[in-house]
Structures are given as C-alpha cells and as structure tokens.
Motif scaffolding. Structure first.
Motif, short mmCIF file in Angstrom:
data_model
loop_
_atom_site.label_atom_id
_atom_site.label_comp_id
_atom_site.label_asym_id
_atom_site.label_seq_id
_atom_site.Cartn_x
_atom_site.Cartn_y
_atom_site.Cartn_z
N GLU A 1 0.82 -1.21 0.00
CA GLU A 1 0.00 0.00 0.00
C GLU A 1 0.85 1.27 0.00
OE1 GLU A 1 -2.84 -0.65 3.22
OE2 GLU A 1 -4.25 -1.35 1.72
N ALA A 2 1.83 1.30 -0.92
CA ALA A 2 2.61 2.51 -1.18
C ALA A 2 1.88 3.35 -2.23
CB ALA A 2 4.01 2.12 -1.66
N ILE A 3 2.52 4.44 -2.67
CA ILE A 3 1.96 5.25 -3.76
C ILE A 3 2.92 5.19 -4.94
CG2 ILE A 3 0.78 6.79 -2.14
CD1 ILE A 3 3.59 8.26 -4.24
N ALA A 4 2.37 5.40 -6.14
CA ALA A 4 3.19 5.50 -7.34
C ALA A 4 2.52 6.49 -8.28
CB ALA A 4 3.36 4.15 -8.01
N ASP A 5 3.33 7.33 -8.93
CA ASP A 5 2.80 8.28 -9.89
C ASP A 5 3.90 8.68 -10.86
OD1 ASP A 5 0.40 9.61 -10.70
OD2 ASP A 5 -0.01 10.04 -8.59
#
Length: 337
Positions: free
Chosen positions: A302-306
């Motif tokens: 449940e990390a972020i990526a963009d």
C-alpha cells in the motif's frame, strides 16, 4: 466477506510474522534492459500506508493514509506537494473531508481528486472497531490551495468503499470499487455506472495506456495476478496476460512511455504474508510481461506511485519484510535508461 477481510488486514490491531518474497524462479534482468532507481528527498510527513497521490503539472501531491503519529497508529489528513524540478516538499492544505485510508485518487484538468475510502471508529476502552465508509469525491485546486466536495456516490448501497482504484482516459475518470465501475465527468460532476469488472477485486492497481484502462492483481479470498483491459468506447472488459510475477495485492502500478508497470505488494493469506519488491513491465501490443529492476527500497504494501515529466515515483507504504510493521516515508524515482 469484505468487512471481515478489511478488519483482518489492519496491522494496527495485530502482530504478524512475515517473510521475504523474492522468488528464486524470477527471470534475471539483462544489462541492456536495466533502468535505475534513484533515491529522492524523503516524504517529510509521518511514514504511512494507504496514502494517495495525484499529479498536477510538474508537482506530485501526497497525503492522507494510516501511520504512526503522537505514539499511536492513526489515520492522517495532512497533504504535501513534491516539486519534481527542485526535488523539494511543501505542506499544503490538509484534506478537510475527514481522516481517510485506502481512498482512490486521480488528476484531471488541473485538479486533483480524492474519494471513497474508510476510517475506523474504535471504543475508547478497546474492543471491536467499526468501519466508517466514505462516499464522497473531493477536488483540490492548487491555485487556491483549497478542497471542494464535488459529488457523493449515491448508486446503490455500499458494502464497502475501501481498496478501490481509478484511471483517466481522455476527459473522463473511471473509478473501480469491488467489481463496480463508474465514469466520472469533471465538467458536470456526475457519475455514470459502467460495465462491471469481471471479478470482485480489493486492493488492485490500475493504469491507462492510450485509450484503454487496465486493472490487475488484488484480493478476493486469495491473492490475484490477473489483468483486465477496459475499452470505454465499447464499455467492455477483456482479460489479458496475467502478471509475470507472483499473485499479490496492495501493489503499485503506473504507465510510462506506453508500457504498464506493476510491483510491490504482499502475497498469501492473512497469517502467511510476505512483501514483494519486484517490478514487472507490461507491453499491451504484445500482451506480455517482462521483469525489470527490483525496487531499490524495502518491499512495500500500500505505497503510492505516480508519474511526473516522464519519470515514475514510488514511496511511503508498509514494510512487512520483518516481524513487525514499519510505516515508511522513503521516496524513489524510476529513471529509464
């Protein structure tokens, strides 16, 4: 089933023994295929999982989620802006819609959007916590540094609104929750039900390539590795080649230069989880997967990526590679060579 599952995966309530998930059978990455992970200034907020991110111009925005603050695990509402040009962070207006985890997010027409998600209401004296599910969608305007509630999901009854995902094609956003899909029109702030996803998936990832959207991995009683392609013109789903790595949920996904990427996440049942740090590249023309460079930080759940200006960024998340849960605030850039 979802209410029971979502309660089980909240690490604030349990101590879980976890193992590494680097698979011996994973194919090697050849020298000519290698790109580079570069460490960037850490996210200055408290480490967290279940955060969201969106991109406006050359700025990435990151906030909300669940982490450790004031010596207690709790939901968070702070938001921060990352300037990819100067590699610097600035705190912006807090999210006003309430503390929220596992929300969906996307950006369109110079605004960032955050919606759905949940929080826990726990008795002061201890005991079973109640889930409170959000049904609103909010928009952030950077020029005024302000948030505005733009629409409330009012289609049927939500059994849950956590663990969804969203992607953007043209001037419409497509929001998934369980097997439901809605089309969001930012000009009229309206939601239109679309064809259901072929499977009920929680904690899946999504990305868009050209005029197609993709949703893959996730959890529904067990971990998944399927990938589904959505065609908004025909309002139809097509199953594509499954992820080359192990089944997982709580991974991250993004699209870069016409290719899709999925990595991280955890596998296994509640009592037998492990953290991935491998990354896989999807070629929609060949409908095939290729292993690329492992994530250089710790394995993430449940990390972020963009993606900003042709470079992908991955950060925060829950490191479950040891016998305890660690909320991370590291931040990495993925550079194509």
């Amino acid at each position: 089933m979802l209410k029971n599952y979502s309660f089980l995966v909240i690490p604030a309530l349990f101590l879980i023994v976890l193992t590494s998930c680097k698979k011996e059978g994973d194919p090697p990455v050849s020298a000519e295929e290698k790109n580079v992970w570069v460490t960037k200034p850490s996210f200055p907020g408290t480490g967290r999982k279940e955060a969201v991110s969106f991109v406006i111009g050359d700025k990435l925005y990151l906030g909300s989620g669940f982490g450790m603050e004031n010596n207690a695990q709790q939901f968070l509402r702070d938001f921060w802006q990352y300037n990819a040009s100067t590699t610097s962070w600035v705190r912006i207006a807090d999210f006003p819609g309430g503390v929220v985890g596992q929300a969906i997010s996307f950006s369109m027409n110079g605004k960032g959007y955050l919606g759905l998600g949940y929080r826990l209401d726990c008795p002061p004296a201890g005991g079973i916590c109640d889930h409170v599910y959000y049904r609103d969608l909010w928009a952030y305007t950077p020029q005024t540094n302000s948030w505005e509630k733009v629409v409330t999901f009012d289609i049927g009854e939500f059994d849950s609104s956590l663990g969804g995902t969203a992607f953007v094609i043209g001037n419409k956003a497509y929001i998934q929750n369980r097997n439901n899909l809605w089309e969001f029109d930012p000009f009229t702030n309206t939601l239109t039900p679309k064809k259901n996803l072929p499977d009920i998936l929680h904690y899946a990832v999504s990305f868009a390539i050209g005029d197609k959207g993709y949703i893959g991995t996730g959890f529904n009683g067990s971990s998944h590795k399927e990938l589904y392609e959505y065609n908004p013109t025909t309002d139809q789903w097509t199953q594509k080649a499954s992820l080359g790595g192990g089944a997982r949920y709580g991974a991250v996904g993004f699209a870069l230069n016409g290719l899709g990427y999925i990595g991280g996440g955890i596998e296994g049942e509640y009592t037998n989880q492990g953290t991935y740090k491998d990354f896989w590249q999807y070629n929609p023309s060949a409908d095939s997967w290729k292993k690329v460079e492992d994530y250089s930080g710790e394995g993430k759940f449940e990390a972020i990526a963009d993606v900003v200006n042709g470079k992908a960024y991955v950060g925060t998340g829950d490191n479950r590679s040891s016998s305890k849960v660690t909320f991370e605030n590291d931040f990495w850039e993925y550079v194509l060579k």
